[in-house]
Design a protein around this motif. Structure first.
Motif, short mmCIF file in Angstrom:
data_model
loop_
_atom_site.label_atom_id
_atom_site.label_comp_id
_atom_site.label_asym_id
_atom_site.label_seq_id
_atom_site.Cartn_x
_atom_site.Cartn_y
_atom_site.Cartn_z
N MET A 120 -16.52 -3.82 7.37
CA MET A 120 -15.48 -2.91 7.24
C MET A 120 -14.62 -2.51 8.31
O MET A 120 -13.40 -2.13 8.06
CB MET A 120 -16.35 -1.31 6.53
CG MET A 120 -16.90 -1.29 5.20
SD MET A 120 -18.01 0.66 5.14
CE MET A 120 -18.97 -0.20 3.86
N ALA A 121 -15.05 -2.38 9.44
CA ALA A 121 -13.74 -2.09 10.41
C ALA A 121 -14.08 -3.56 10.97
O ALA A 121 -12.36 -2.55 11.82
CB ALA A 121 -14.98 -1.65 11.93
N GLU A 122 -14.03 -4.16 10.39
CA GLU A 122 -13.53 -5.50 10.42
C GLU A 122 -12.15 -5.20 9.74
O GLU A 122 -10.31 -5.92 10.59
CB GLU A 122 -14.36 -6.48 10.24
CG GLU A 122 -13.62 -8.14 11.36
CD GLU A 122 -14.72 -8.91 10.78
OE1 GLU A 122 -14.13 -10.71 11.12
OE2 GLU A 122 -16.09 -8.62 11.66
N ARG A 123 -11.77 -4.89 8.72
CA ARG A 123 -11.41 -4.92 7.49
C ARG A 123 -9.85 -4.27 7.74
O ARG A 123 -8.95 -4.42 7.24
CB ARG A 123 -11.97 -4.84 6.24
CG ARG A 123 -12.69 -5.77 5.57
CD ARG A 123 -11.48 -6.94 5.09
NE ARG A 123 -13.13 -7.54 4.10
CZ ARG A 123 -11.91 -9.15 3.75
NH1 ARG A 123 -10.78 -8.99 4.27
NH2 ARG A 123 -12.79 -9.20 3.13
N ILE A 124 -10.96 -3.53 8.21
CA ILE A 124 -9.19 -1.89 8.88
C ILE A 124 -8.82 -2.18 10.69
O ILE A 124 -7.26 -1.84 10.29
CB ILE A 124 -10.89 -0.83 9.08
CG1 ILE A 124 -10.95 -0.01 7.71
CG2 ILE A 124 -9.03 0.68 9.95
CD1 ILE A 124 -11.97 0.83 7.72
N GLY A 125 -9.58 -3.01 11.14
CA GLY A 125 -8.87 -3.28 12.08
C GLY A 125 -8.58 -2.47 13.65
O GLY A 125 -9.21 -0.80 13.15
N PRO A 126 -8.40 -2.43 14.44
CA PRO A 126 -8.01 -2.33 15.69
C PRO A 126 -7.08 -0.70 15.28
O PRO A 126 -6.16 -1.16 14.82
CB PRO A 126 -7.67 -3.04 16.62
CG PRO A 126 -6.73 -3.62 16.26
CD PRO A 126 -7.31 -3.90 14.24
N ARG A 170 -2.77 4.25 8.85
CA ARG A 170 -3.55 4.82 8.39
C ARG A 170 -4.25 4.34 7.40
O ARG A 170 -3.99 3.57 6.53
CB ARG A 170 -1.98 5.61 7.99
CG ARG A 170 -1.31 6.21 8.63
CD ARG A 170 -0.83 7.61 8.29
NE ARG A 170 0.33 8.09 8.51
CZ ARG A 170 0.93 8.99 8.80
NH1 ARG A 170 1.41 9.68 7.81
NH2 ARG A 170 1.62 10.32 9.89
N VAL A 171 -5.78 5.02 7.57
CA VAL A 171 -6.87 4.67 6.40
C VAL A 171 -7.14 5.71 6.13
O VAL A 171 -7.69 6.81 7.04
CB VAL A 171 -8.00 3.50 7.47
CG1 VAL A 171 -9.19 3.35 6.55
CG2 VAL A 171 -7.03 2.31 7.97
N ALA A 172 -7.45 5.82 5.20
CA ALA A 172 -7.93 7.05 4.75
C ALA A 172 -9.25 6.18 4.13
O ALA A 172 -10.18 5.67 3.27
CB ALA A 172 -7.43 7.46 3.64
N TYR A 173 -10.30 7.81 4.77
CA TYR A 173 -11.86 7.10 4.33
C TYR A 173 -12.39 8.94 3.03
O TYR A 173 -11.75 9.88 3.78
CB TYR A 173 -12.45 7.89 5.30
CG TYR A 173 -14.63 7.41 5.36
CD1 TYR A 173 -14.47 6.83 4.19
CD2 TYR A 173 -15.40 8.31 5.98
CE1 TYR A 173 -15.90 5.67 4.78
CE2 TYR A 173 -16.13 8.25 6.33
CZ TYR A 173 -16.92 6.97 4.80
OH TYR A 173 -18.42 6.94 4.99
N TYR A 174 -13.09 8.15 1.73
CA TYR A 174 -13.32 9.13 1.09
C TYR A 174 -14.71 8.85 0.71
O TYR A 174 -14.56 8.74 -0.32
CB TYR A 174 -11.57 9.38 -0.70
CG TYR A 174 -11.67 10.16 -0.93
CD1 TYR A 174 -12.40 11.17 -0.72
CD2 TYR A 174 -11.07 10.29 -2.39
CE1 TYR A 174 -12.08 12.52 -1.58
CE2 TYR A 174 -11.46 11.26 -3.11
CZ TYR A 174 -11.69 12.16 -2.82
OH TYR A 174 -11.04 13.32 -3.74
N PRO A 175 -15.49 8.39 0.90
CA PRO A 175 -16.90 8.63 0.31
C PRO A 175 -17.43 9.83 -0.56
O PRO A 175 -16.75 11.44 -1.49
CB PRO A 175 -17.56 8.87 2.10
CG PRO A 175 -16.92 10.15 3.02
CD PRO A 175 -15.81 9.65 1.99
N GLY A 176 -18.52 9.60 -0.99
CA GLY A 176 -19.24 10.22 -1.27
C GLY A 176 -19.04 10.47 -3.35
O GLY A 176 -19.86 11.22 -4.38
#
Ligand code: AVJ
Length: 320
Positions: A71-77, A154-160
């Motif tokens: 996932m982190a790789e997809r998101i990038g630095p 900008r990356v949103a995280y919307y878990p759950g």
């Protein structure tokens, strides 16, 4: 603990009387599910997450443990990570541990105390990370504070699988809003609960210890405290079931007798067996979810699931 300064968009600290009365005076009585999350409610929800029957949390954690590096790789630095409904932020470190030089973390939550504590915990765990908690009702428009350093994206995280609380049309609108917040080239990492054996769903919302029942009934306790209502919790039954016609779990509070309840100075009549609908939790299969997000300008770039396909986490991208 570190002191992180809170951006307070002052989501009505207590339940809005107008919103509550509108819901309770409708033919099908209803209450907004965000009212479930006062301090006690947020704690009860944490207990739900630890229950044997409530599989989503564990399934999602397993997916995160197995795939956070990808996932982190997809998101990038150098991303700015914005978390919607961050609550206790328990899943976030799994991601933060893998992200390459994240610029800032902005947890958004309606529950002020929980937000403050969890933001402080993240800040002390990641000393170099700018942590900017935002106390807000994220269903309204949220103005983001500025970060010290500029982010690559900008990356949103919307878990759950919290998106499931919206009816599909509202879910599409909210996904669109997240897209506007993240901008062109932005990303969204989102947890989705899958359609499955209805008995498994039923158990997840009807646990043997009755924690989910407490969580549901707590909304009435809150109205008593904050709006001077006089609900007698013994006169309502927690009732949750999977409705396959709409592919959603519905949570209700059913009046056990004919009664009149006062909210502020308004009398609300209940027939025996009449319900207050407190939450919907929609379940999606992969194709339906891909179609839903496409309608909001997102594309599923990668999907991860657990070995039983109970839950999934998708990385969505917004094309420029
Ligand atoms: C966190 C909103 C996704 O709908 O399953 C748990 C909340 N309600 N048990 C869900 C909840 C009843 C949960 N969400």
């Amino acid at each position: 603990m570190n002191n992180v300064s809170l951006h307070d968009l002052a989501p009505a600290g207590s339940a809005s009387l107008q919103e509550v009365l509108r819901g309770l005076l409708s033919p099908q009585k209803e209450l907004p599910c965000k009212l479930l999350y006062d301090t006690i409610g947020s704690q009860l929800f944490e207990q739900i997450c630890a229950l044997d029957e409530y599989y989503p949390t564990r399934a999602e954690l397993r997916i995160m443990r197995a795939a956070a590096a990808q996932m982190a790789e997809r998101i990038g630095p150098e991303c700015l990570l914005i978390e919607y409904g961050s609550g206790s932020s328990t899943k976030t470190p799994l991601l933060l541990d893998q992200l390459e030089r994240p610029v800032a973390y902005m947890p958004i939550d309606i529950s002020r105390e929980v937000l403050q504590d969890s933001a402080a915990a993240i800040a002390s765990r990641y000393p170099g990370l700018e942590v900017l908690p935002i106390c807000a009702d994220y269903t309204r428009s949220v103005q983001l504070p500025t970060t010290r350093a500029a982010a690559a994206r900008r990356v949103a995280y919307y878990p759950g699988s919290t998106l499931g609380n919206f009816v599909p049309e509202a879910a599409r609108r909210f996904l669109k809003t997240i897209g506007e917040v993240c901008g062109p080239g932005g990303g969204l990492l989102i947890g989705t609960d899958q359609k499955k054996d209805p008995l498994m769903l039923h158990r997840a919302y009807n646990d043997a210890l009755g924690i989910t029942a407490d969580f549901n009934l707590n909304i009435l306790r809150r109205l008593n405290r904050e709006l001077g209502a006089n609900f007698n919790l013994d006169r309502f039954r927690h009732y949750a079931f999977y409705n396959p016609v709409f592919a959603r779990v519905e949570m209700h509070l059913v009046s056990l007798i004919a009664q009149v309840v006062r909210v502020a100075d308004v009398e609300i009549p209940f027939a025996r067996g009449e319900s207050i609908w407190t939450e919907a939790s929609y379940k999606y299969n992969q194709d339906e979810f891909a179609e839903l997000v496409a309608g909001a300008g997102w594309r599923v770039e990668q999907m991860w699931t657990d070995d039983r396909s109970l839950f999934s986490v998708e990385y969505l991208v917004r094309d420029k």
